[in-house]
Design a protein around this motif. Structure first.
Motif, PDB file in Angstrom:
ATOM      1  N   SER A  55       0.827  -1.211   0.000  1.00  0.00           N
ATOM      2  CA  SER A  55       0.000   0.000   0.000  1.00  0.00           C
ATOM      3  C   SER A  55       0.861   1.261   0.000  1.00  0.00           C
ATOM      4  CB  SER A  55      -0.894   0.025   1.247  1.00  0.00           C
ATOM      5  OG  SER A  55      -0.101   0.095   2.426  1.00  0.00           O
ATOM      6  N   GLY A  57       2.331   2.442   2.526  1.00  0.00           N
ATOM      7  CA  GLY A  57       1.944   3.150   3.733  1.00  0.00           C
ATOM      8  C   GLY A  57       3.126   3.378   4.653  1.00  0.00           C
ATOM      9  N   ASP A  80      -4.222   0.676  -6.778  1.00  0.00           N
ATOM     10  CA  ASP A  80      -4.467   2.113  -6.868  1.00  0.00           C
ATOM     11  C   ASP A  80      -5.970   2.355  -6.803  1.00  0.00           C
ATOM     12  OD1 ASP A  80      -4.609   4.785  -7.322  1.00  0.00           O
ATOM     13  OD2 ASP A  80      -3.513   4.778  -9.221  1.00  0.00           O
ATOM     14  N   HIS A  84      -5.725   7.650  -3.079  1.00  0.00           N
ATOM     15  CA  HIS A  84      -4.534   7.771  -2.252  1.00  0.00           C
ATOM     16  C   HIS A  84      -4.099   9.237  -2.130  1.00  0.00           C
ATOM     17  CE1 HIS A  84      -3.770   3.508  -1.771  1.00  0.00           C
ATOM     18  NE2 HIS A  84      -3.937   3.319  -3.068  1.00  0.00           N
ATOM     19  N   THR A  88       1.507   9.652  -1.002  1.00  0.00           N
ATOM     20  CA  THR A  88       1.649   8.212  -1.212  1.00  0.00           C
ATOM     21  C   THR A  88       2.073   7.908  -2.639  1.00  0.00           C
ATOM     22  OG1 THR A  88       0.030   7.699   0.519  1.00  0.00           O
ATOM     23  CG2 THR A  88       0.452   5.992  -1.128  1.00  0.00           C
ATOM     24  N   TYR A  89       1.498   8.612  -3.591  1.00  0.00           N
ATOM     25  CA  TYR A  89       1.907   8.419  -4.986  1.00  0.00           C
ATOM     26  C   TYR A  89       3.367   8.823  -5.189  1.00  0.00           C
ATOM     27  CZ  TYR A  89      -2.981   7.625  -6.298  1.00  0.00           C
ATOM     28  OH  TYR A  89      -4.258   7.118  -6.415  1.00  0.00           O
ATOM     29  N   LYS A  92       5.503   6.110  -3.666  1.00  0.00           N
ATOM     30  CA  LYS A  92       5.497   4.933  -4.542  1.00  0.00           C
ATOM     31  C   LYS A  92       6.597   5.043  -5.595  1.00  0.00           C
ATOM     32  CE  LYS A  92       2.284   4.877  -7.704  1.00  0.00           C
ATOM     33  NZ  LYS A  92       3.012   4.985  -9.008  1.00  0.00           N
ATOM     34  N   LYS A 134     -10.928  -1.665  -3.701  1.00  0.00           N
ATOM     35  CA  LYS A 134      -9.762  -2.379  -3.184  1.00  0.00           C
ATOM     36  C   LYS A 134      -9.930  -3.894  -3.167  1.00  0.00           C
ATOM     37  CE  LYS A 134      -6.265  -1.599   0.370  1.00  0.00           C
ATOM     38  NZ  LYS A 134      -5.931  -0.813   1.587  1.00  0.00           N
ATOM     39  N   ASN A 198       7.209   7.623   3.996  1.00  0.00           N
ATOM     40  CA  ASN A 198       6.116   8.402   3.439  1.00  0.00           C
ATOM     41  C   ASN A 198       6.057   9.721   4.209  1.00  0.00           C
ATOM     42  OD1 ASN A 198       3.444   9.462   2.889  1.00  0.00           O
ATOM     43  ND2 ASN A 198       2.845   7.416   2.211  1.00  0.00           N
ATOM     44  N   CYS A 210      -6.634   5.461   2.269  1.00  0.00           N
ATOM     45  CA  CYS A 210      -7.233   6.400   1.323  1.00  0.00           C
ATOM     46  C   CYS A 210      -7.483   7.747   2.001  1.00  0.00           C
ATOM     47  CB  CYS A 210      -8.545   5.841   0.781  1.00  0.00           C
ATOM     48  SG  CYS A 210      -8.336   4.398  -0.294  1.00  0.00           S
TER      49      CYS A 210
END
Length: 236
Positions: A55, A57, A80, A84, A88-89, A92, A134, A198, A210
């Motif tokens: 995730s 996270g 995805d 998000h 977070t993106y 990633k 999800k 993150n 989310c």
């Protein structure tokens, strides 16, 4: 398929339905450290049968780091949801490049996703929103695998405190290599290997999901705050 190196006392082909086999695996792997568990695990199962999800996270980097050192080409699936945080993106992309992940993104069905967006389903029905964005997308991927590596840890909530290292769940074998790691263990691992976090962690988010259903808070108290919901549904 389980490799032939398995103990002679068990029938490898029967592992999803044999509680004694799962008990054996749990006892054996309980004595290992998380990274050693992963090494043993990859000697036991065929790569094509293994599912790894993330995730991105607050603690995802630990499992991803361990796996990338042992099986760098293993596909890593990111769901995805379309909801998000921007942080977070960004995270990633950072982790994908730093660890060289073989990242595969999966998405909810567009028509259903747009329904949740237009109707703000997360307000009236958290479970339905999670199901559409999800749970359902992951179910399609799970059908192609026999064993799922999960980063769940016992300290995260009451539902996870009773888990075992190996468990059968809805037709798939789940493997929890980090299960007994504490918050302190996670922090120490990140520090030792100088792993990025993150950015939301430094803004007060201990658990990250989310954007509509995540608030600042310790542990998982910021997830679906003010409701009885504690899990998105993929782990129950």
């Amino acid at each position: 398929m389980v490799k032939n190196s398995i103990a002679n006392n068990f029938n490898p082909e029967a592992y999803p339905d044999r509680q004694d086999y799962l008990d054996y695996l749990h006892r054996k792997y309980n004595d290992f450290q998380p990274e050693d568990r992963l090494k043993e695990f990859f000697n036991l199962f065929e790569e094509k049968d293994i599912l790894l999800t993330t995730s991105f996270g607050s603690s995802s980097i630990v499992l991803l780091s361990m796996v990338s050192k042992i099986k760098p080409a293993l596909p890593v699936y990111f769901i995805d949801t379309g909801y998000h945080f921007e942080e977070t993106y960004e995270y990633k992309e950072l982790i994908k490049d730093q660890l060289g992940l073989n990242l595969i993104e999966i998405h909810p069905e567009e028509t259903k996703h747009q329904f949740t967006r237009k109707n703000k389903t997360w307000i009236a029905n958290h479970d339905l929103c999670c199901m559409v964005n999800k749970v359902d997308p992951l179910e399609k991927i799970k059908r192609n695998h026999k064993v799922w590596i999960s980063g769940l840890m016992a300290h995260q909530n009451a539902n996870r405190s009773g888990l075992r290292i190996f468990e059968k769940s809805k037709g798939i074998l789940k493997f929890h290599p980090l299960l007994d790691m504490t918050r302190e263990d996670i922090s120490l691992y990140k520090f030792i290997y100088q792993l990025p976090e993150n950015r939301l962690i430094h803004k007060g988010y201990s658990s990250i999901g989310c954007i509509h259903c995540t608030k600042k808070g310790n542990g998982r108290e910021g997830r679906w705050a003010g409701t009885d919901k504690t899990e998105c549904g993929i782990h129950i």
